[in-house]
Write a protein that holds these residues in place. Structure first.
Motif, short mmCIF file in Angstrom:
data_model
loop_
_atom_site.label_atom_id
_atom_site.label_comp_id
_atom_site.label_asym_id
_atom_site.label_seq_id
_atom_site.Cartn_x
_atom_site.Cartn_y
_atom_site.Cartn_z
N SER A 3 -3.84 2.81 3.06
CA SER A 3 -5.37 1.64 3.03
C SER A 3 -5.59 1.94 4.64
CB SER A 3 -4.95 0.45 2.25
OG SER A 3 -4.18 -0.04 3.48
N THR A 4 -7.33 1.47 4.53
CA THR A 4 -7.13 0.99 5.94
C THR A 4 -6.72 -0.54 6.75
OG1 THR A 4 -9.52 1.69 5.00
CG2 THR A 4 -9.44 0.34 6.65
N ALA A 5 -6.16 -0.48 5.55
CA ALA A 5 -5.60 -2.02 6.56
C ALA A 5 -4.55 -1.37 7.25
CB ALA A 5 -5.18 -2.83 5.73
N LEU A 6 -3.44 -0.35 6.58
CA LEU A 6 -2.26 -0.02 7.14
C LEU A 6 -2.51 1.05 8.22
CD1 LEU A 6 -0.03 0.70 4.03
CD2 LEU A 6 -0.01 -0.93 5.56
N ASN A 7 -4.07 1.79 7.87
CA ASN A 7 -4.15 2.59 8.84
C ASN A 7 -4.34 1.80 10.07
OD1 ASN A 7 -5.42 4.73 10.49
ND2 ASN A 7 -7.20 5.38 9.54
N ALA A 8 -4.93 0.71 10.35
CA ALA A 8 -5.13 0.01 11.79
C ALA A 8 -3.71 -0.56 11.72
CB ALA A 8 -6.31 -1.11 11.16
N ARG A 36 -14.24 -2.70 9.67
CA ARG A 36 -14.67 -3.34 10.86
C ARG A 36 -13.80 -4.21 10.67
NH1 ARG A 36 -20.90 -3.04 11.28
NH2 ARG A 36 -21.03 -1.88 13.05
N LEU A 37 -13.69 -4.68 9.46
CA LEU A 37 -12.97 -6.44 9.32
C LEU A 37 -11.48 -5.93 9.44
CD1 LEU A 37 -13.41 -8.40 6.05
CD2 LEU A 37 -10.93 -7.51 6.24
N PHE A 38 -10.91 -4.49 9.25
CA PHE A 38 -9.48 -5.42 9.47
C PHE A 38 -9.28 -4.55 10.95
CE2 PHE A 38 -9.12 -3.55 4.38
CZ PHE A 38 -8.85 -4.47 4.61
N PHE A 39 -9.67 -3.91 11.55
CA PHE A 39 -9.81 -2.90 12.91
C PHE A 39 -9.97 -3.97 13.87
CE2 PHE A 39 -9.54 0.89 11.17
CZ PHE A 39 -8.22 1.35 11.91
N ARG A 40 -10.92 -5.35 13.38
CA ARG A 40 -11.21 -6.52 14.96
C ARG A 40 -9.97 -7.50 14.30
NH1 ARG A 40 -17.60 -6.91 13.76
NH2 ARG A 40 -17.88 -5.13 15.33
N ARG A 41 -9.67 -7.85 12.79
CA ARG A 41 -8.98 -8.99 12.84
C ARG A 41 -7.27 -8.45 13.56
NH1 ARG A 41 -10.28 -12.43 7.45
NH2 ARG A 41 -12.31 -12.41 7.97
N PHE A 73 -9.52 -6.44 -3.07
CA PHE A 73 -8.30 -6.24 -2.82
C PHE A 73 -8.54 -6.65 -0.37
CE2 PHE A 73 -9.22 -3.65 -5.95
CZ PHE A 73 -7.82 -4.58 -6.91
N VAL A 74 -8.83 -6.97 -0.02
CA VAL A 74 -8.61 -6.80 1.60
C VAL A 74 -7.73 -8.72 1.54
CG1 VAL A 74 -9.96 -8.55 3.59
CG2 VAL A 74 -11.22 -6.12 2.39
N PRO A 75 -8.08 -9.89 0.90
CA PRO A 75 -6.59 -10.82 1.25
C PRO A 75 -5.27 -10.52 0.90
CG PRO A 75 -8.51 -11.52 -0.36
CD PRO A 75 -9.25 -10.22 -0.50
N LEU A 76 -5.44 -9.58 -0.20
CA LEU A 76 -3.55 -8.40 -0.36
C LEU A 76 -3.83 -7.56 0.44
CD1 LEU A 76 -3.66 -8.12 -4.41
CD2 LEU A 76 -2.67 -9.90 -3.10
N GLN A 77 -4.28 -6.82 1.29
CA GLN A 77 -4.22 -5.87 2.55
C GLN A 77 -4.05 -6.46 3.36
OE1 GLN A 77 -7.49 -2.99 1.14
NE2 GLN A 77 -6.29 -1.76 0.65
N LEU A 78 -4.69 -7.41 3.98
CA LEU A 78 -4.63 -8.24 5.35
C LEU A 78 -3.26 -9.01 6.28
CD1 LEU A 78 -6.11 -8.52 8.42
CD2 LEU A 78 -7.41 -10.41 7.23
N PRO A 79 -2.80 -9.34 4.68
CA PRO A 79 -1.16 -9.67 5.13
C PRO A 79 -0.89 -8.48 5.50
CG PRO A 79 -1.81 -11.29 3.82
CD PRO A 79 -3.67 -10.01 3.53
N ALA A 80 -0.22 -7.82 4.15
CA ALA A 80 0.38 -6.79 3.96
C ALA A 80 0.49 -5.54 5.56
CB ALA A 80 0.42 -6.05 2.98
N ALA A 81 -0.37 -5.76 5.92
CA ALA A 81 -1.42 -5.05 7.36
C ALA A 81 -0.42 -5.77 8.32
CB ALA A 81 -2.23 -4.74 7.49
N ARG A 82 -0.55 -6.86 8.41
CA ARG A 82 -0.65 -8.05 9.69
C ARG A 82 1.78 -7.65 9.38
NH1 ARG A 82 -4.27 -12.54 8.36
NH2 ARG A 82 -5.22 -11.70 10.50
N ALA A 83 1.78 -7.79 8.53
CA ALA A 83 3.95 -7.36 8.05
C ALA A 83 3.61 -6.10 9.04
CB ALA A 83 4.01 -7.68 6.87
N GLU A 84 3.20 -4.84 8.64
CA GLU A 84 3.52 -3.37 9.18
C GLU A 84 3.53 -3.26 10.30
OE1 GLU A 84 3.71 0.31 8.72
OE2 GLU A 84 4.32 -0.89 7.55
N LEU A 85 1.71 -4.16 11.18
CA LEU A 85 1.82 -3.88 12.44
C LEU A 85 3.51 -5.31 13.12
CD1 LEU A 85 0.63 -3.48 14.44
CD2 LEU A 85 -0.93 -6.18 14.47
#
Length: 90
Positions: A3-8, A36-41, A73-85
């Motif tokens: 996903s884009t979120a995990l890419n970021a 923009r949303l994922f990378f900026r956050r 799906f952004v609200p689900l992907q963002l926390p998962a991406a933060r955890a991955e980061l």
């Protein structure tokens, strides 16, 4: 990344390891809003400045529909991406 979120989340540690202070993200025009949303956050407090460019191509109906269907799906992907980061930075 799937996903884009995990890419970021997965690219930020690579940039930090290499001392990169700025990055340009290039994507298809319909994908720009979520990108923009994922990378900026995710990059917000990293010290890596990120800018965005849309590739020069005409958006397809399929791409626009995909983005519209993906946005809820952004609200689900963002926390998962933060955890991955956090996992990758620890």
């Amino acid at each position: 990344a799937t996903s884009t979120a995990l890419n970021a989340a997965r690219t930020l540690p690579l940039l930090l390891e290499r001392g990169v202070g700025s990055a340009v993200v290039v994507c298809a025009p319909p994908h720009l809003a979520r990108t923009r949303l994922f990378f900026r956050r995710l990059y917000r407090s990293s010290g890596v400045e990120v800018s965005f460019r849309a590739a020069r191509l005409a958006p397809t109906v399929r791409a626009v529909v995909w983005e519209l269907l993906a946005f809820p799906f952004v609200p689900l992907q963002l926390p998962a991406a933060r955890a991955e980061l956090a996992r990758r930075l620890s």
